[in-house]
Design an enzyme around this catalytic site. Structure first.
Site, PDB file in Angstrom:
ATOM      1  N   CYS A  93      -2.128  -1.971   4.191  1.00  0.00           N
ATOM      2  CA  CYS A  93      -1.351  -0.639   3.935  1.00  0.00           C
ATOM      3  C   CYS A  93      -0.719   0.747   2.769  1.00  0.00           C
ATOM      4  O   CYS A  93      -0.351   1.028   2.369  1.00  0.00           O
ATOM      5  CB  CYS A  93      -0.495   0.188   5.525  1.00  0.00           C
ATOM      6  SG  CYS A  93      -1.545  -0.571   7.099  1.00  0.00           S
ATOM      7  N   CYS A 111       1.855  -3.532   5.921  1.00  0.00           N
ATOM      8  CA  CYS A 111       1.834  -4.344   4.795  1.00  0.00           C
ATOM      9  C   CYS A 111       1.135  -5.012   3.690  1.00  0.00           C
ATOM     10  O   CYS A 111       1.105  -3.371   3.554  1.00  0.00           O
ATOM     11  CB  CYS A 111       0.945  -5.556   5.647  1.00  0.00           C
ATOM     12  SG  CYS A 111      -0.902  -4.031   6.178  1.00  0.00           S
ATOM     13  N   GLU A 137      -0.932   3.110   9.647  1.00  0.00           N
ATOM     14  CA  GLU A 137      -0.768   3.880   8.190  1.00  0.00           C
ATOM     15  C   GLU A 137      -2.565   4.412   7.952  1.00  0.00           C
ATOM     16  O   GLU A 137      -2.435   4.958   7.512  1.00  0.00           O
ATOM     17  CB  GLU A 137      -0.569   3.315   7.133  1.00  0.00           C
ATOM     18  CG  GLU A 137       1.396   2.455   7.747  1.00  0.00           C
ATOM     19  CD  GLU A 137       1.391   0.986   8.312  1.00  0.00           C
ATOM     20  OE1 GLU A 137       1.881   0.323   8.425  1.00  0.00           O
ATOM     21  OE2 GLU A 137       0.583   0.541   9.172  1.00  0.00           O
ATOM     22  N   HIS A 183      -5.143   0.028  11.348  1.00  0.00           N
ATOM     23  CA  HIS A 183      -3.207  -0.307  10.905  1.00  0.00           C
ATOM     24  C   HIS A 183      -3.417   0.863  11.789  1.00  0.00           C
ATOM     25  O   HIS A 183      -3.744   2.441  11.084  1.00  0.00           O
ATOM     26  CB  HIS A 183      -2.901  -1.107   9.511  1.00  0.00           C
ATOM     27  CG  HIS A 183      -2.919  -2.351  10.341  1.00  0.00           C
ATOM     28  ND1 HIS A 183      -1.994  -2.785   9.327  1.00  0.00           N
ATOM     29  CD2 HIS A 183      -3.648  -3.385  10.533  1.00  0.00           C
ATOM     30  CE1 HIS A 183      -2.450  -4.184   9.224  1.00  0.00           C
ATOM     31  NE2 HIS A 183      -3.543  -4.312   9.899  1.00  0.00           N
TER      32      HIS A 183
END
Length: 319
Positions: free
Chosen positions: A81, A78, A50, A48
Protein backbone atom coordinates in the site's frame (compact mmCIF):
# COMPACT_ATOMS: atom_id res chain seq x y z
CA UNK A 1 -9.84 10.16 10.23
CA UNK A 2 -13.19 9.83 11.95
CA UNK A 3 -14.65 8.53 8.68
CA UNK A 4 -11.71 6.13 8.32
CA UNK A 5 -12.46 4.84 11.81
CA UNK A 6 -16.09 4.28 10.85
CA UNK A 7 -14.92 2.22 7.87
CA UNK A 8 -12.57 0.25 10.12
CA UNK A 9 -15.45 -0.57 12.45
CA UNK A 10 -17.53 -1.72 9.47
CA UNK A 11 -14.69 -4.06 8.56
CA UNK A 12 -14.51 -5.40 12.11
CA UNK A 13 -18.24 -6.11 12.05
CA UNK A 14 -17.55 -8.48 9.14
CA UNK A 15 -14.64 -10.14 10.99
CA UNK A 16 -12.08 -8.29 8.90
CA UNK A 17 -9.00 -6.69 10.47
CA UNK A 18 -10.33 -3.16 11.14
CA UNK A 19 -8.54 -0.84 8.73
CA UNK A 20 -10.21 2.09 7.01
CA UNK A 21 -8.83 4.62 4.52
CA UNK A 22 -10.12 7.92 3.14
CA UNK A 23 -8.69 10.13 0.39
CA UNK A 24 -9.48 13.85 0.55
CA UNK A 25 -9.07 16.49 -2.17
CA UNK A 26 -7.27 19.23 -0.33
CA UNK A 27 -8.63 22.17 -2.36
CA UNK A 28 -12.16 21.73 -1.06
CA UNK A 29 -11.98 18.99 1.60
CA UNK A 30 -14.11 16.62 -0.48
CA UNK A 31 -13.77 12.88 0.17
CA UNK A 32 -13.03 11.48 -3.29
CA UNK A 33 -12.34 7.88 -2.30
CA UNK A 34 -12.68 5.58 0.65
CA UNK A 35 -12.06 1.94 1.40
CA UNK A 36 -11.84 -0.72 4.07
CA UNK A 37 -10.18 -4.07 4.47
CA UNK A 38 -12.08 -6.84 2.65
CA UNK A 39 -9.46 -9.60 2.36
CA UNK A 40 -11.48 -12.30 4.11
CA UNK A 41 -14.80 -11.62 2.37
CA UNK A 42 -13.24 -11.33 -1.09
CA UNK A 43 -10.53 -13.91 -0.38
CA UNK A 44 -8.11 -11.52 -2.04
CA UNK A 45 -4.68 -10.55 -0.76
CA UNK A 46 -4.92 -7.21 -2.59
CA UNK A 47 -8.18 -6.14 -0.94
CA UNK A 48 -6.60 -3.62 1.43
CA UNK A 49 -8.34 -0.44 2.51
CA UNK A 50 -5.76 1.86 0.91
CA UNK A 51 -5.95 0.17 -2.50
CA UNK A 52 -9.74 0.34 -2.52
CA UNK A 53 -9.63 4.03 -1.61
CA UNK A 54 -7.06 4.76 -4.33
CA UNK A 55 -9.08 2.91 -6.95
CA UNK A 56 -12.29 4.76 -6.07
CA UNK A 57 -10.52 8.14 -5.96
CA UNK A 58 -8.99 7.55 -9.39
CA UNK A 59 -12.38 6.64 -10.85
CA UNK A 60 -14.03 9.66 -9.26
CA UNK A 61 -11.37 12.12 -10.44
CA UNK A 62 -10.92 10.49 -13.83
CA UNK A 63 -7.21 9.78 -13.66
CA UNK A 64 -4.54 7.81 -11.83
CA UNK A 65 -2.60 10.84 -10.59
CA UNK A 66 -3.95 11.88 -7.18
CA UNK A 67 -1.80 14.99 -6.76
CA UNK A 68 -3.48 17.51 -4.49
CA UNK A 69 -4.98 14.70 -2.39
CA UNK A 70 -4.24 13.42 1.12
CA UNK A 71 -4.85 9.97 2.56
CA UNK A 72 -6.09 9.25 6.10
CA UNK A 73 -5.71 5.62 7.16
CA UNK A 74 -6.16 4.00 10.55
CA UNK A 75 -3.09 1.73 10.34
CA UNK A 76 0.37 2.41 8.94
CA UNK A 77 0.42 1.12 5.33
CA UNK A 78 2.16 -2.14 4.44
CA UNK A 79 4.82 -2.15 1.66
CA UNK A 80 2.23 -2.91 -1.02
CA UNK A 81 0.00 0.00 0.00
CA UNK A 82 2.93 2.34 0.62
CA UNK A 83 4.06 1.63 -2.93
CA UNK A 84 0.58 2.34 -4.23
CA UNK A 85 0.55 5.68 -2.40
CA UNK A 86 3.85 6.64 -4.03
CA UNK A 87 2.77 5.51 -7.50
CA UNK A 88 -0.55 7.36 -7.30
CA UNK A 89 1.22 10.61 -6.39
CA UNK A 90 -0.76 11.24 -3.19
CA UNK A 91 0.74 14.30 -1.50
CA UNK A 92 0.41 13.45 2.18
CA UNK A 93 -0.48 10.44 4.33
CA UNK A 94 -1.82 10.67 7.87
CA UNK A 95 -1.91 7.28 9.61
CA UNK A 96 -3.09 6.38 13.08
CA UNK A 97 -1.66 3.21 14.62
CA UNK A 98 1.93 2.16 14.03
CA UNK A 99 2.47 -1.33 12.61
CA UNK A 100 5.65 -2.90 13.96
CA UNK A 101 5.17 -5.99 11.80
CA UNK A 102 4.60 -4.55 8.31
CA UNK A 103 4.51 -0.76 8.56
CA UNK A 104 6.40 0.76 5.64
CA UNK A 105 6.21 4.46 6.42
CA UNK A 106 8.51 4.39 9.44
CA UNK A 107 8.11 1.28 11.59
CA UNK A 108 9.73 -1.60 9.67
CA UNK A 109 11.02 0.54 6.81
CA UNK A 110 10.25 3.94 5.33
CA UNK A 111 9.60 3.84 1.61
CA UNK A 112 8.90 7.59 1.60
CA UNK A 113 12.55 8.25 2.40
CA UNK A 114 13.86 6.42 -0.67
CA UNK A 115 14.75 8.33 -3.86
CA UNK A 116 11.63 7.46 -5.86
CA UNK A 117 10.21 9.95 -8.35
CA UNK A 118 7.57 10.91 -5.78
CA UNK A 119 8.01 11.23 -2.02
CA UNK A 120 4.81 11.82 -0.04
CA UNK A 121 4.86 13.66 3.27
CA UNK A 122 4.12 11.22 6.12
CA UNK A 123 2.54 11.96 9.52
CA UNK A 124 2.25 8.93 11.83
CA UNK A 125 0.40 8.62 15.12
CA UNK A 126 -2.56 10.80 14.07
CA UNK A 127 -5.43 9.87 16.46
CA UNK A 128 -3.23 6.92 17.43
CA UNK A 129 -5.12 5.98 20.61
CA UNK A 130 -8.46 5.69 18.82
CA UNK A 131 -7.02 3.74 15.88
CA UNK A 132 -4.92 1.41 18.02
CA UNK A 133 -7.86 0.87 20.36
CA UNK A 134 -10.05 -0.37 17.51
CA UNK A 135 -7.39 -2.91 16.52
CA UNK A 136 -6.74 -3.96 20.11
CA UNK A 137 -10.44 -4.67 20.76
CA UNK A 138 -10.72 -6.63 17.52
CA UNK A 139 -7.72 -8.88 18.18
CA UNK A 140 -8.76 -9.44 21.78
CA UNK A 141 -12.17 -10.63 20.65
CA UNK A 142 -10.50 -12.91 18.13
CA UNK A 143 -8.27 -14.42 20.83
CA UNK A 144 -11.22 -14.86 23.17
CA UNK A 145 -13.06 -16.82 20.51
CA UNK A 146 -10.06 -19.08 19.96
CA UNK A 147 -9.30 -19.97 23.56
CA UNK A 148 -11.13 -20.92 26.72
CA UNK A 149 -12.50 -17.98 28.64
CA UNK A 150 -9.94 -16.78 31.16
CA UNK A 151 -10.99 -14.47 33.97
CA UNK A 152 -9.41 -12.85 37.01
CA UNK A 153 -11.56 -13.05 40.13
CA UNK A 154 -10.42 -11.05 43.13
CA UNK A 155 -9.91 -13.01 46.36
CA UNK A 156 -11.38 -11.02 49.24
CA UNK A 157 -12.69 -13.47 51.85
CA UNK A 158 -10.66 -15.64 54.21
CA UNK A 159 -11.98 -18.75 52.48
CA UNK A 160 -10.80 -17.46 49.10
CA UNK A 161 -7.35 -16.61 50.45
CA UNK A 162 -7.04 -20.08 52.01
CA UNK A 163 -7.85 -21.60 48.62
CA UNK A 164 -5.14 -19.50 47.00
CA UNK A 165 -2.62 -20.57 49.66
CA UNK A 166 -3.41 -24.22 48.85
CA UNK A 167 -2.88 -23.56 45.14
CA UNK A 168 0.40 -21.80 45.91
CA UNK A 169 1.66 -24.64 48.11
CA UNK A 170 1.01 -27.19 45.37
CA UNK A 171 2.60 -25.14 42.58
CA UNK A 172 5.69 -24.18 44.59
CA UNK A 173 6.41 -27.76 45.66
CA UNK A 174 5.89 -29.03 42.12
CA UNK A 175 7.82 -26.32 40.26
CA UNK A 176 10.65 -24.87 42.33
CA UNK A 177 12.66 -27.87 43.63
CA UNK A 178 15.71 -27.97 41.35
CA UNK A 179 15.75 -24.17 41.13
CA UNK A 180 16.02 -23.72 44.89
CA UNK A 181 16.30 -26.30 47.66
CA UNK A 182 13.24 -27.98 49.12
CA UNK A 183 14.08 -26.37 52.46
CA UNK A 184 13.95 -22.94 50.86
CA UNK A 185 10.69 -23.82 49.10
CA UNK A 186 9.13 -24.75 52.45
CA UNK A 187 10.43 -21.56 54.04
CA UNK A 188 9.28 -19.26 51.22
CA UNK A 189 5.83 -20.84 50.98
CA UNK A 190 5.30 -20.21 54.69
CA UNK A 191 6.81 -16.71 54.61
CA UNK A 192 5.24 -15.42 51.40
CA UNK A 193 2.37 -17.70 50.30
CA UNK A 194 0.62 -18.92 53.44
CA UNK A 195 -2.82 -17.68 54.44
CA UNK A 196 -1.24 -15.63 57.23
CA UNK A 197 1.25 -14.06 54.83
CA UNK A 198 -1.50 -13.19 52.37
CA UNK A 199 -3.51 -11.46 55.10
CA UNK A 200 -0.50 -9.32 56.01
CA UNK A 201 0.23 -8.57 52.36
CA UNK A 202 -3.31 -7.31 51.80
CA UNK A 203 -2.80 -4.83 54.65
CA UNK A 204 0.22 -3.54 52.69
CA UNK A 205 -1.80 -3.00 49.51
CA UNK A 206 -1.43 -6.33 47.71
CA UNK A 207 -4.35 -7.74 45.72
CA UNK A 208 -4.87 -11.45 45.05
CA UNK A 209 -6.78 -12.88 42.10
CA UNK A 210 -7.78 -16.38 41.05
CA UNK A 211 -6.98 -17.22 37.45
CA UNK A 212 -10.11 -19.04 36.28
CA UNK A 213 -10.81 -20.95 33.11
CA UNK A 214 -14.53 -21.48 32.56
CA UNK A 215 -15.05 -21.11 36.31
CA UNK A 216 -12.25 -23.49 37.35
CA UNK A 217 -9.27 -22.32 39.42
CA UNK A 218 -6.15 -22.90 37.32
CA UNK A 219 -3.74 -20.55 39.09
CA UNK A 220 -3.45 -17.19 40.79
CA UNK A 221 -1.75 -13.82 40.58
CA UNK A 222 -0.92 -11.07 43.07
CA UNK A 223 -0.24 -7.40 42.34
CA UNK A 224 0.50 -4.16 44.14
CA UNK A 225 0.62 -0.55 42.89
CA UNK A 226 4.18 0.76 43.23
CA UNK A 227 4.59 4.42 42.31
CA UNK A 228 3.90 4.78 38.58
CA UNK A 229 4.22 1.02 38.04
CA UNK A 230 2.30 -2.13 38.95
CA UNK A 231 4.35 -4.72 40.84
CA UNK A 232 3.53 -8.25 39.70
CA UNK A 233 4.31 -10.23 42.81
CA UNK A 234 3.06 -13.62 41.63
CA UNK A 235 1.68 -15.25 38.49
CA UNK A 236 1.43 -19.01 38.78
CA UNK A 237 -0.43 -21.60 36.74
CA UNK A 238 -0.97 -25.24 37.58
CA UNK A 239 1.32 -27.62 35.72
CA UNK A 240 -1.33 -28.95 33.36
CA UNK A 241 -2.36 -25.42 32.34
CA UNK A 242 1.05 -24.15 31.22
CA UNK A 243 1.97 -23.74 27.58
CA UNK A 244 -1.57 -22.75 26.55
CA UNK A 245 -0.95 -18.98 26.31
CA UNK A 246 -2.99 -18.32 29.44
CA UNK A 247 -0.13 -16.28 30.92
CA UNK A 248 -0.33 -14.00 27.88
CA UNK A 249 -4.06 -13.52 28.40
CA UNK A 250 -3.52 -12.74 32.09
CA UNK A 251 -0.79 -10.26 31.14
CA UNK A 252 -3.23 -8.43 28.87
CA UNK A 253 -5.76 -8.19 31.71
CA UNK A 254 -3.06 -6.89 34.07
CA UNK A 255 -2.12 -4.32 31.43
CA UNK A 256 -5.74 -3.16 31.42
CA UNK A 257 -5.71 -2.86 35.22
CA UNK A 258 -2.48 -0.87 35.13
CA UNK A 259 -3.77 1.40 32.35
CA UNK A 260 -7.03 2.08 34.18
CA UNK A 261 -4.97 3.21 37.17
CA UNK A 262 -2.77 5.48 35.09
CA UNK A 263 0.37 3.37 35.51
CA UNK A 264 3.09 3.25 32.89
CA UNK A 265 4.61 -0.23 33.40
CA UNK A 266 4.44 -3.61 35.12
CA UNK A 267 7.53 -4.94 36.88
CA UNK A 268 8.51 -8.17 38.65
CA UNK A 269 11.37 -10.16 40.10
CA UNK A 270 12.40 -13.61 38.87
CA UNK A 271 15.02 -16.04 40.15
CA UNK A 272 18.16 -15.89 38.00
CA UNK A 273 18.11 -19.67 37.58
CA UNK A 274 14.44 -19.86 36.60
CA UNK A 275 15.23 -20.16 32.90
CA UNK A 276 11.76 -21.16 31.70
CA UNK A 277 10.04 -18.24 33.44
CA UNK A 278 12.66 -15.77 32.21
CA UNK A 279 12.09 -17.00 28.65
CA UNK A 280 8.32 -16.73 29.09
CA UNK A 281 8.55 -13.16 30.42
CA UNK A 282 10.86 -12.19 27.55
CA UNK A 283 8.28 -13.58 25.11
CA UNK A 284 5.61 -11.46 26.80
CA UNK A 285 7.69 -8.32 26.24
CA UNK A 286 9.42 -7.89 29.59
CA UNK A 287 12.95 -6.47 29.60
CA UNK A 288 15.60 -7.03 32.27
CA UNK A 289 16.28 -3.70 34.00
CA UNK A 290 18.48 -4.80 36.91
CA UNK A 291 19.35 -7.49 39.40
CA UNK A 292 19.77 -7.91 43.12
CA UNK A 293 20.06 -10.29 46.03
CA UNK A 294 17.81 -10.02 49.09
CA UNK A 295 18.31 -11.74 52.43
CA UNK A 296 14.94 -13.27 53.32
CA UNK A 297 16.05 -14.81 56.61
CA UNK A 298 16.88 -18.29 57.85
CA UNK A 299 20.09 -18.22 55.79
CA UNK A 300 18.24 -17.96 52.46
CA UNK A 301 18.71 -15.37 49.70
CA UNK A 302 16.55 -14.41 46.72
CA UNK A 303 18.95 -13.83 43.82
CA UNK A 304 16.75 -12.21 41.20
CA UNK A 305 16.55 -10.30 37.96
CA UNK A 306 14.25 -7.29 37.86
CA UNK A 307 12.12 -7.17 34.71
CA UNK A 308 9.75 -4.52 33.37
CA UNK A 309 6.98 -4.40 30.77
CA UNK A 310 6.53 -0.93 29.28
CA UNK A 311 2.81 -0.60 28.54
CA UNK A 312 3.06 1.72 25.54
CA UNK A 313 5.65 -0.46 23.82
CA UNK A 314 3.56 -3.58 24.53
CA UNK A 315 0.37 -2.05 23.16
CA UNK A 316 2.07 -1.33 19.85
CA UNK A 317 3.48 -4.86 19.72
CA UNK A 318 0.00 -6.38 20.18
CA UNK A 319 -1.30 -4.71 17.02
Amino acid sequence: MLRALELAEEAAAESEVPVGAVIVRRSDGLIVGEGRNRRERLRASLAHAELEAIDRASRFLGGWRLSGCDMYVTLEPCPMCAGAVINSRIDRVFYGAFDNKAGSFGSVTDLSSLPYNHRPIISGGFMEDECAGTLKIFFRKMRDRKMDKIKLVKAETDDQLRRISVIADGIWHEYFPGIITLEQVDYMVKKFCSFEAEKENIKEGYEYYFIKRNGEDIGYTAIKPDGDRLFLSKLYLKKEERGKKYARRVTEMLMDIASERGLRAIWLTVNKHNDSSIAAYNALGYKTIGEGAADIGNGFVMDDYYMELDLETKRRAII
